[in-house]
Write an enzyme that holds these catalytic residues in place. Sequence first.
Site, PDB file in Angstrom:
ATOM      1  N   ALA A  33       8.532 -72.540 -17.250  1.00 29.01           N
ATOM      2  CA  ALA A  33       7.506 -72.883 -16.258  1.00 29.01           C
ATOM      3  C   ALA A  33       7.767 -72.227 -14.904  1.00 29.01           C
ATOM      4  CB  ALA A  33       7.421 -74.399 -16.105  1.00 29.01           C
ATOM      5  N   HIS A  38      17.738 -70.085 -19.372  1.00 27.66           N
ATOM      6  CA  HIS A  38      16.555 -69.220 -19.325  1.00 27.66           C
ATOM      7  C   HIS A  38      16.982 -67.807 -19.688  1.00 27.66           C
ATOM      8  CE1 HIS A  38      13.479 -71.975 -17.690  1.00 27.66           C
ATOM      9  NE2 HIS A  38      14.517 -72.586 -17.138  1.00 27.66           N
ATOM     10  N   HIS A  48      19.667 -77.080 -19.736  1.00 31.64           N
ATOM     11  CA  HIS A  48      18.843 -77.715 -20.781  1.00 31.64           C
ATOM     12  C   HIS A  48      18.959 -76.991 -22.130  1.00 31.64           C
ATOM     13  CE1 HIS A  48      15.967 -74.730 -19.400  1.00 31.64           C
ATOM     14  NE2 HIS A  48      15.453 -75.478 -18.434  1.00 31.64           N
ATOM     15  N   ASP A 108      13.855 -86.400 -23.898  1.00 30.55           N
ATOM     16  CA  ASP A 108      12.575 -87.099 -23.781  1.00 30.55           C
ATOM     17  C   ASP A 108      11.817 -87.124 -25.103  1.00 30.55           C
ATOM     18  OD1 ASP A 108      11.947 -84.413 -23.923  1.00 30.55           O
ATOM     19  OD2 ASP A 108      10.485 -84.460 -22.280  1.00 30.55           O
ATOM     20  N   HIS A 113      11.118 -82.180 -25.507  1.00 28.12           N
ATOM     21  CA  HIS A 113      11.831 -80.909 -25.330  1.00 28.12           C
ATOM     22  C   HIS A 113      12.735 -80.573 -26.507  1.00 28.12           C
ATOM     23  CE1 HIS A 113      10.537 -81.107 -21.138  1.00 28.12           C
ATOM     24  NE2 HIS A 113      10.976 -79.868 -20.982  1.00 28.12           N
ATOM     25  N   ASP A 127      14.825 -82.973 -15.835  1.00 35.12           N
ATOM     26  CA  ASP A 127      13.987 -81.819 -15.505  1.00 35.12           C
ATOM     27  C   ASP A 127      12.603 -82.302 -15.079  1.00 35.12           C
ATOM     28  OD1 ASP A 127      13.297 -79.151 -15.177  1.00 35.12           O
ATOM     29  OD2 ASP A 127      12.964 -78.756 -17.301  1.00 35.12           O
ATOM     30  N   ALA A 154       6.472 -77.757 -19.635  1.00 36.49           N
ATOM     31  CA  ALA A 154       6.754 -77.615 -18.199  1.00 36.49           C
ATOM     32  C   ALA A 154       7.360 -78.906 -17.675  1.00 36.49           C
ATOM     33  CB  ALA A 154       5.470 -77.286 -17.438  1.00 36.49           C
TER      34      ALA A 154
END
Length: 379
Positions: free
Chosen positions: A138, A193, A214, A246, A249, A272, A307
């Site tokens: 995102a 990332h 993450h 959650d 993800h 996040d 996101a």
Amino acid sequence: MAHTPVTLTNARVVTPGGVHDGWLRVEDGLVAALGSGEPSPGGESSDVGGAWVVPGMVDTHVHGGAGHAFPDADPEGAGEIIAFNRARGVTSLVGGLVAATPEDTVRQVSVLAELCDAGELAGIYLEGPFIARSKCGAHDPDLLREPDTAEFDRWLAAGRGHVRMITVAPELPGASELIRAAASSGVVAAVGHTEASYEQTLAAFDAGASVATHLYNAMRPLNHRDPGPIAAALGDERVTVELILDNVHVHPGAAGLVFGAAGADRVSLVTDAMSATGLGDGEYTLGDLRVRVSGGEARLVENGAIASSTIVLPQAVRNAVEGLGVGVPEAVRSASSVPAAALGLEGRGRIEAGGRADLVVLDEDLTVRDVMYRGEWVA
């Protein structure tokens, strides 16, 4: 000003050494003592009825909540994010920024540093801009760039010692130099990332990186002949792995593998979370990107990419216990002492005599009943 001592009795206290059944006494914002049997008289006494008393939780990767976002560089809005989390059991936050222009990043860091100076924020986290375009998630791909130690130095100056962590893609030119510069400056370098190979990721850890951003999300996937950053992070005892639990993800089956491979003492539960947290479905922004939240699930309007999340950290603890079978003390440590230790946040995320009285009382179903911050009840 001195406050009346408070003693919590009939408590199951999660401490660094295990679960303590008994009482806990708070004086002048600190944990004065823990004991068993009858506590000494004096002050107020509160029987918590066998409830869990756990450390105030520590979210080291959070971007917003309650309609506000840390990248907005709005002190009042940031204060709303902090108050929203604190009332829900998250007593320490590291304000997360996303990729922005060099000038905007300096401005954002400067504003958040003031909140750190005031003791409201525990630090500043830079997620980007030194990340892979193909794994931008995102983040606006037009704002991503190669690691630049001179630019990083400007952020350090603006942060006045409060920049705590930065995510870097190890395969980018200049990444090793940036990781070494971060480590030598007391800033945690995180790998994320990224399209990095297994070997490139291990090289980043050798250069000083110590966190995986993450895990699973926005990184080269795990493959048995191309294990990539996931296997490298899980197999390296020096590395703390973030996990967004959650149930959006990361599938619970994949999340369970993380706890099994790394152990709870290397898993850092993070949210996040974005500005929509605590509000509801609708359209929001993350940085300059439009995000649509539906059923609590946040995705970019433009391409549907996940996101951020819309949970608060105690929900991740419940998901670990109820969905993965992680023990309550272990899940709690993954949301408190583990992230605090990973970022060098001294005195946070632990219940011990002489330590800060940031406490959360959890009911049997792990919902937050009460929150104490620096010895004062806030919820």
